[in-house]
Design an enzyme around this catalytic site. Structure first.
Site, PDB file in Angstrom:
ATOM      1  CG  ASP A 146       0.705   0.096   9.448  1.00 40.72           C
ATOM      2  OD1 ASP A 146       0.343   0.959  10.273  1.00 40.72           O
ATOM      3  OD2 ASP A 146       1.053   0.377   8.289  1.00 40.72           O
ATOM      4  NE  ARG A 205       6.318   6.438   0.884  1.00 46.08           N
ATOM      5  CZ  ARG A 205       5.463   6.262   1.912  1.00 46.08           C
ATOM      6  NH1 ARG A 205       4.305   5.671   1.706  1.00 46.08           N
ATOM      7  NH2 ARG A 205       5.746   6.715   3.114  1.00 46.08           N
ATOM      8  N   GLY A 225      -4.809   8.086   5.604  1.00 51.59           N
ATOM      9  CA  GLY A 225      -3.911   9.082   6.197  1.00 51.59           C
ATOM     10  C   GLY A 225      -2.717   9.316   5.289  1.00 51.59           C
ATOM     11  CE  LYS A 284      -0.060   4.271  13.051  1.00 50.70           C
ATOM     12  NZ  LYS A 284       0.697   5.071  12.117  1.00 50.70           N
ATOM     13  CE  LYS A 291      -2.920   0.717   3.567  1.00 47.83           C
ATOM     14  NZ  LYS A 291      -2.787   1.981   4.308  1.00 47.83           N
ATOM     15  NE  ARG A 310      -2.714  -1.857   8.854  1.00 47.55           N
ATOM     16  CZ  ARG A 310      -2.376  -2.198   7.610  1.00 47.55           C
ATOM     17  NH1 ARG A 310      -2.513  -3.448   7.208  1.00 47.55           N
ATOM     18  NH2 ARG A 310      -1.909  -1.320   6.752  1.00 47.55           N
ATOM     19  NE  ARG A 355      -5.024  -0.022  13.150  1.00 42.53           N
ATOM     20  CZ  ARG A 355      -4.368   0.192  12.045  1.00 42.53           C
ATOM     21  NH1 ARG A 355      -3.049   0.224  12.056  1.00 42.53           N
ATOM     22  NH2 ARG A 355      -5.014   0.366  10.908  1.00 42.53           N
ATOM     23  CB  SER A 364       4.978  10.100  11.461  1.00 43.62           C
ATOM     24  OG  SER A 364       4.167  10.252  10.308  1.00 43.62           O
ATOM     25  CD  GLN A 378       0.362   8.345   7.280  1.00 38.89           C
ATOM     26  OE1 GLN A 378      -0.165   9.188   7.997  1.00 38.89           O
ATOM     27  NE2 GLN A 378      -0.236   7.210   6.981  1.00 38.89           N
TER      28      GLN A 378
HETATM   29  C1  S3P Z   1       2.562   4.840   6.271  1.00 39.40           C
HETATM   30  C2  S3P Z   1       3.112   5.227   7.461  1.00 39.40           C
HETATM   31  C3  S3P Z   1       2.593   4.818   8.763  1.00 39.40           C
HETATM   32  C4  S3P Z   1       1.643   3.628   8.634  1.00 39.40           C
HETATM   33  C5  S3P Z   1       0.674   3.789   7.515  1.00 39.40           C
HETATM   34  C6  S3P Z   1       1.394   3.941   6.202  1.00 39.40           C
HETATM   35  C7  S3P Z   1       3.168   5.321   5.016  1.00 39.40           C
HETATM   36  O1  S3P Z   1       1.887   5.896   9.341  1.00 39.40           O
HETATM   37  O2  S3P Z   1       0.950   3.436   9.847  1.00 39.40           O
HETATM   38  O3  S3P Z   1      -0.190   2.672   7.431  1.00 39.40           O
HETATM   39  O4  S3P Z   1       2.870   4.766   3.941  1.00 39.40           O
HETATM   40  O5  S3P Z   1       3.972   6.267   5.078  1.00 39.40           O
HETATM   41  P1  S3P Z   1       2.619   7.029  10.224  1.00 39.40           P
HETATM   42  O6  S3P Z   1       3.495   7.800   9.326  1.00 39.40           O
HETATM   43  O7  S3P Z   1       1.508   7.863  10.785  1.00 39.40           O
HETATM   44  O8  S3P Z   1       3.375   6.277  11.283  1.00 39.40           O
END
Ligand code: S3P
Length: 442
Positions: free
Chosen positions: A322, A29, A97, A349, A24, A399, A353, A170, A172
């Site tokens: 995750d 990306r 997210g 999340k 994913k 999940r 969770r 993080s 993200q």
């Molecule tokens: C992800 C980063 C993680 C992960 C999410 C996917 C990503 O989140 O939990 O399922 O693809 O960059 P966080 O950046 O909030 O930790």
């Protein structure tokens, strides 16, 4: 069709080979970076789940042509900052997210306000973690509730590189700022606590000027704006986070073995394998190879009847972020008391969770001790579930649905798990694969 799943018996012993769907993180990306490239990019084995479809819808609304074919997907990028769109645009990140936060990084030069919305779960999540640093580039945000969706972004034509400290681990947040750096003059300097590094590997592969210095706890990343990103084709490997459910299914089933083919085993994602092995799981990596900086392998898992509790080192948290729900299930069947610490991010999340994991284990008859950021799990290797279990109102966290399904298939009892369609977020073929493993399982 009913939107719940009833499970009344354990899965039978199996010896099978499966493929899980595309990763994913890499799928989203690829979509976002292909939109910034010049010309046609193609992806094979792209994850066709709601999160990724929402990413494709988002860039379509931003004027990018997308073609979905049976075996591959094409994106016709319009160059860096090449989005074209009409006034009053609203983009829906749905449950994702990753999409919501990364996309904002690509919009820091948007000449007109764009509204970003999401589903009920995403609207509860924190966006200030990206809007605050993105403001430093010159972007302006408007919200009804500070730091929450719905919000709108108005970019700045004079976006300049910033200095940014990412302190939550993080990916993200880190990736949102990395994407913003593509649109800003000068250099962006990031000091980031360790987290998954797919964006860095893609930037390197795409020859975007990036320098990375790694220390034990932090990575120091410098990015300069590239003139152009060349279009690129990508074969997305299987998702280790999806594989994790089947690793645990096999670990907790009797006399079984499973080979999961072609999975991304990027070291920033393999915490689940390290943790499960420390607990006594039998997991072996076969056929290891590299692909554009990513590592890929087949994962062989065998049943384990000797699981022990873990005092989980916090330094593994980000590489298994995750997977903790499914790891908690192993702790429930392990001998001894497991302890997981520094877990506050787990409550950030798709649902809280850490709290949900504890609640589900309690319903199963497992004692837990929960704090705001830690959990102790009192394992019962001979657990027998006696009361019926109903799982509902969990913000459709994919999940949670999958962890509950694996719990039912391995621990027995009578389960009713609502919101079956939640799997469409990340792993639409999840139940089909369970049936492939045992056609009488569901
Ligand atoms: C992800 C980063 C993680 C992960 C999410 C996917 C990503 O989140 O939990 O399922 O693809 O960059 P966080 O950046 O909030 O930790």
């Amino acid at each position: 069709m009913s939107n719940f799943l009833e499970i009344k018996k354990k899965i039978r012993s199996f010896n099978k080979e499966i493929n899980v769907s595309g990763d994913k993180s890499l799928s989203i990306r690829w979509v976002l970076l292909a939109s910034q490239a010049t010309g046609k990019s193609k992806a094979y084995n792209l994850l066709m789940s709601e999160d990724v479809l929402a990413a494709m819808d988002a860039i379509k609304k931003l004027g990018i042509k997308v073609n979905i074919h049976k075996n591959y997907c094409e994106i016709f990028g319009n160059g860096i900052n090449g989005f074209k769109y009409k006034k009053n645009l609203t983009i829906n990140a749905k449950n994702s997210g990753t999409l919501g936060r990364l996309l904002l990084g690509l919009l820091i030069k948007s000449p007109q306000e764009i509204r970003l919305i999401g589903d009920r779960s995403l609207s509860k999540r924190d966006f200030s973690r990206v809007t605050l640093p993105l403001q430093k580039f010159g972007a302006k945000f408007n919200y009804k509730i500070e730091g929450k969706l719905p919000l709108s972004i108005l970019g700045s034509q004079s976006a300049k590189g910033i200095k940014y400290l990412e302190n939550k681990g993080s990916a993200q947040c880190k990736s949102s700022i990395m994407l913003a750096a593509l649109n800003s003059s000068g250099t962006t300097l990031i000091k980031a606590k360790k987290s998954r590094d797919h964006s860095e590997l893609l930037f390197k592969y795409l020859k975007i000027p990036i320098r990375i210095k790694k220390t034990k706890k932090y990575d120091f990343i410098d990015i300069k704006q590239p003139e152009k990103i060349k279009s690129f084709n990508y074969q997305i490997p299987g998702d280790i986070s999806s594989s994790a459910f089947f690793m645990v299914l096999t670990t907790l089933s009797k006399n079984s073995s499973l080979l999961i083919k072609n999975v991304n085993i990027n070291p920033s994602r393999t915490g689940v394998i390290i943790i499960l092995k420390k607990m006594g799981a039998k997991i072996f990596l076969k056929n290891q190879k590299s692909y554009r900086g990513e590592k890929i392998a087949d994962i062989l898992i065998k049943s384990s009847n000797n699981l022990k509790a873990i005092n989980c080192p916090s330094k593994l948290n980000s590489s298994a972020i995750d997977e903790f729900l499914i790891i908690f299930l192993v702790a429930a069947k392990a001998k001894g008391i497991s302890h997981f610490k520094d877990m506050s991010e787990l409550n950030q999340k798709e649902s809280p969770r850490l709290n949900w994991g504890s609640q589900i284990l309690n319903m199963m008859g497992i004692k837990t001790r929960l704090t705001k950021n830690s959990i102790k799990i009192y394992g019962k290797p001979n657990l027998e579930i006696t009361k019926p279990i109903i799982i509902k109102n969990y913000l459709k966290d994919h999940r949670i649905f999958m962890m509950s399904t694996i719990a039912a298939l391995t621990c027995g009892g009578q389960w009713k798990i609502h919101d079956k369609d939640s799997i469409n977020t990340s792993f639409p073929s999840f139940l089909k694969i369970v049936k492939k493993i045992d056609n009488r399982a569901l």
